[in-house]
Write a protein that holds these residues in place. Structure first.
Motif, PDB file in Angstrom:
ATOM      1  N   LYS A 177       0.841  -1.281   0.047  1.00 45.78           N
ATOM      2  CA  LYS A 177      -0.173   0.118  -0.147  1.00 45.78           C
ATOM      3  C   LYS A 177       0.822   1.182  -0.097  1.00 45.78           C
ATOM      4  N   PHE A 178       1.779   1.190   0.888  1.00 48.21           N
ATOM      5  CA  PHE A 178       2.741   2.389   0.720  1.00 48.21           C
ATOM      6  C   PHE A 178       3.901   2.718   0.148  1.00 48.21           C
ATOM      7  N   PHE A 179       4.287   1.429  -0.463  1.00 44.42           N
ATOM      8  CA  PHE A 179       5.674   1.425  -1.230  1.00 44.42           C
ATOM      9  C   PHE A 179       5.543   0.803  -2.477  1.00 44.42           C
ATOM     10  N   GLY A 180       4.386   0.161  -2.834  1.00 46.10           N
ATOM     11  CA  GLY A 180       4.490  -0.636  -4.043  1.00 46.10           C
ATOM     12  C   GLY A 180       5.262  -1.604  -4.211  1.00 46.10           C
ATOM     13  N   ASN A 181       6.166  -1.581  -5.429  1.00 48.74           N
ATOM     14  CA  ASN A 181       7.144  -2.536  -5.577  1.00 48.74           C
ATOM     15  C   ASN A 181       8.521  -1.808  -5.718  1.00 48.74           C
ATOM     16  N   ARG A 182       8.648  -0.625  -5.211  1.00 46.78           N
ATOM     17  CA  ARG A 182       9.793   0.092  -5.114  1.00 46.78           C
ATOM     18  C   ARG A 182      10.604  -0.239  -3.869  1.00 46.78           C
ATOM     19  N   ILE A 183      11.810  -0.098  -4.443  1.00 46.00           N
ATOM     20  CA  ILE A 183      13.072  -0.239  -3.289  1.00 46.00           C
ATOM     21  C   ILE A 183      14.140   0.956  -3.423  1.00 46.00           C
ATOM     22  N   LYS A 184      14.710   1.347  -2.491  1.00 44.86           N
ATOM     23  CA  LYS A 184      15.710   2.316  -2.665  1.00 44.86           C
ATOM     24  C   LYS A 184      17.018   1.684  -2.197  1.00 44.86           C
ATOM     25  N   MET A 185      18.077   1.882  -3.403  1.00 45.06           N
ATOM     26  CA  MET A 185      19.377   1.353  -3.099  1.00 45.06           C
ATOM     27  C   MET A 185      20.383   2.388  -2.506  1.00 45.06           C
ATOM     28  N   ASN A 186      21.060   1.739  -1.375  1.00 47.07           N
ATOM     29  CA  ASN A 186      22.063   2.741  -0.634  1.00 47.07           C
ATOM     30  C   ASN A 186      23.348   2.084  -1.039  1.00 47.07           C
ATOM     31  N   PHE A 187      24.821   2.999  -1.055  1.00 44.41           N
ATOM     32  CA  PHE A 187      25.794   2.315  -1.487  1.00 44.41           C
ATOM     33  C   PHE A 187      26.707   2.981  -0.056  1.00 44.41           C
ATOM     34  N   LEU A 188      27.413   1.856   0.609  1.00 39.18           N
ATOM     35  CA  LEU A 188      28.020   2.464   1.637  1.00 39.18           C
ATOM     36  C   LEU A 188      29.754   2.627   1.456  1.00 39.18           C
ATOM     37  N   LEU A 189      30.240   3.471   1.939  1.00 43.31           N
ATOM     38  CA  LEU A 189      31.566   3.723   1.889  1.00 43.31           C
ATOM     39  C   LEU A 189      32.236   3.828   3.359  1.00 43.31           C
ATOM     40  N   ASN A 190      33.213   2.907   3.803  1.00 54.01           N
ATOM     41  CA  ASN A 190      33.608   3.210   5.097  1.00 54.01           C
ATOM     42  C   ASN A 190      34.876   4.103   4.901  1.00 54.01           C
ATOM     43  N   ILE A 191      34.564   5.253   5.557  1.00 53.44           N
ATOM     44  CA  ILE A 191      35.914   6.301   5.303  1.00 53.44           C
ATOM     45  C   ILE A 191      36.708   6.412   6.171  1.00 53.44           C
ATOM     46  N   GLN A 192      36.391   5.525   7.249  1.00 51.21           N
ATOM     47  CA  GLN A 192      37.666   5.429   8.464  1.00 51.21           C
ATOM     48  C   GLN A 192      37.284   4.129   9.132  1.00 51.21           C
ATOM     49  N   SER A 193      38.351   3.272   9.080  1.00 50.30           N
ATOM     50  CA  SER A 193      38.087   2.140  10.013  1.00 50.30           C
ATOM     51  C   SER A 193      38.899   1.703  10.970  1.00 50.30           C
ATOM     52  N   GLY A 194      38.234   0.932  12.112  1.00 47.36           N
ATOM     53  CA  GLY A 194      38.969   0.692  13.309  1.00 47.36           C
ATOM     54  C   GLY A 194      39.295   1.783  13.992  1.00 47.36           C
ATOM     55  N   LEU A 195      40.047   1.708  14.875  1.00 45.68           N
ATOM     56  CA  LEU A 195      40.843   2.937  15.650  1.00 45.68           C
ATOM     57  C   LEU A 195      39.715   3.634  16.655  1.00 45.68           C
ATOM     58  N   CYS A 196      38.847   2.671  16.835  1.00 46.95           N
ATOM     59  CA  CYS A 196      37.720   3.310  17.788  1.00 46.95           C
ATOM     60  C   CYS A 196      37.925   3.266  19.141  1.00 46.95           C
ATOM     61  N   PRO A 197      37.586   4.433  20.043  1.00 46.51           N
ATOM     62  CA  PRO A 197      37.890   4.211  21.443  1.00 46.51           C
ATOM     63  C   PRO A 197      36.689   3.719  22.241  1.00 46.51           C
ATOM     64  N   GLU A 198      35.721   3.517  21.636  1.00 44.41           N
ATOM     65  CA  GLU A 198      34.417   2.949  22.277  1.00 44.41           C
ATOM     66  C   GLU A 198      34.278   1.526  22.429  1.00 44.41           C
ATOM     67  N   ASP A 199      33.732   0.994  23.268  1.00 43.69           N
ATOM     68  CA  ASP A 199      33.632  -0.427  23.743  1.00 43.69           C
ATOM     69  C   ASP A 199      32.371  -1.219  23.385  1.00 43.69           C
ATOM     70  N   CYS A 200      31.772  -0.538  22.429  1.00 47.27           N
ATOM     71  CA  CYS A 200      30.298  -1.164  22.040  1.00 47.27           C
ATOM     72  C   CYS A 200      30.572  -2.781  21.644  1.00 47.27           C
ATOM     73  N   ASN A 201      29.977  -3.755  22.525  1.00 46.58           N
ATOM     74  CA  ASN A 201      30.350  -5.062  22.464  1.00 46.58           C
ATOM     75  C   ASN A 201      29.737  -5.674  21.260  1.00 46.58           C
ATOM     76  N   TYR A 202      28.986  -4.995  20.419  1.00 45.47           N
ATOM     77  CA  TYR A 202      28.553  -5.585  19.158  1.00 45.47           C
ATOM     78  C   TYR A 202      29.454  -5.371  17.893  1.00 45.47           C
ATOM     79  N   CYS A 203      30.407  -4.471  17.984  1.00 45.02           N
ATOM     80  CA  CYS A 203      31.241  -3.788  16.975  1.00 45.02           C
ATOM     81  C   CYS A 203      32.391  -4.565  16.664  1.00 45.02           C
TER      82      CYS A 203
END
Length: 241
Positions: free
Chosen positions: A51-77
């Motif tokens: 009803k709200f979206f029909g058969n449409r989808i939206k494509m996103n493209f992800l770029l990791n512009i900086q990786s690792g080196l994080c001071p946070e301790d999020c246990n899922y990451c």
């Protein structure tokens, strides 16, 4: 699915089609539905989506512009402090990498480029680097949407991103306020809400969702859903471990 369950599911469908808030009790029932009834639920979701979206989808493209080196301790990451995951570790990429990713995004049919950086939040220097990269992309492709995901923001940073051409800002709540301390100790649920609100107030389209599979309860799932509803983000990404 028995008659009582069918009535509950029908009620949820009707509420969704009429954009009415469902009862928490019905949502809790939905989350505990037996696996044998999943096909009926998928069909119900399909009715609402159609009803709200029909058969449409939206494509996103992800770029990791900086990786690792994080001071946070999020246990899922995998990029968190103390993580042993074998991931690349590098500081902020240059403008040419931003532009190359934009070309690849268009080549695969994406209309949004998502720029994701590890870290607690961007320094002023890092915001400047993102701004320069975004401006370079927008100069070549003004119609490509840009979403940034850089962590916790300080006052004025969202405004800089908006002025450079960033359309949306992603910062997930991840889980309920009650459970947040079990997945991270270096920042709080309130910190995350503040960043989403700040991004929204400074002109960016808010993108905020949740992550499931970390040991949260049904109440935690519902609590974060209601917290997201209160924030009213434009996009709600849902992730599963």
């Amino acid at each position: 699915m028995n008659e009582t369950s069918e009535k509950r599911l029908s009620k949820l469908i009707t509420n969704a089609l009429q954009v009415k808030e469902p009862d928490r009790e019905d949502l809790a029932w939905l989350l505990t539905t037996p696996d044998l009834d999943i096909l009926e639920i998928v069909s119900a979701v399909g009715q609402v989506r159609k009803k709200f979206f029909g058969n449409r989808i939206k494509m996103n493209f992800l770029l990791n512009i900086q990786s690792g080196l994080c001071p946070e301790d999020c246990n899922y990451c995998s990029q968190a402090r103390g993580s042993k995951a074998p991931i690349p570790k590098y500081s902020m990429v240059g403008e040419s990498t931003f532009c190359d990713a934009a070309i690849m995004a268009r080549d695969v049919g994406a209309t949004r480029l998502c720029l994701v950086a590890s870290g607690r939040g961007p320094s002023d220097r890092e915001v400047t680097q993102v701004v320069q990269g975004v401006e370079a992309v927008k100069k070549k492709d003004p119609n490509l949407e840009i979403c940034a995901c850089l962590g916790l923001l300080k006052e004025g940073q969202a405004e800089q991103l908006y002025e450079a051409g960033v359309f949306a800002y992603n910062h997930n709540l991840n889980t309920s306020e009650n459970f947040y301390g079990d997945i991270c100790s270096t920042h709080t649920f309130a910190d995350r809400k503040k960043t989403v609100t700040l991004a929204k107030d400074e002109g960016l389209s808010p993108c905020s969702g949740a992550l499931f599979g970390m040991g949260e309860t049904i109440d935690d799932i519902l609590d974060v859903c209601y917290s997201l509803r209160a924030l009213n983000p434009d996009s709600v990404p849902i992730n599963f471990l």
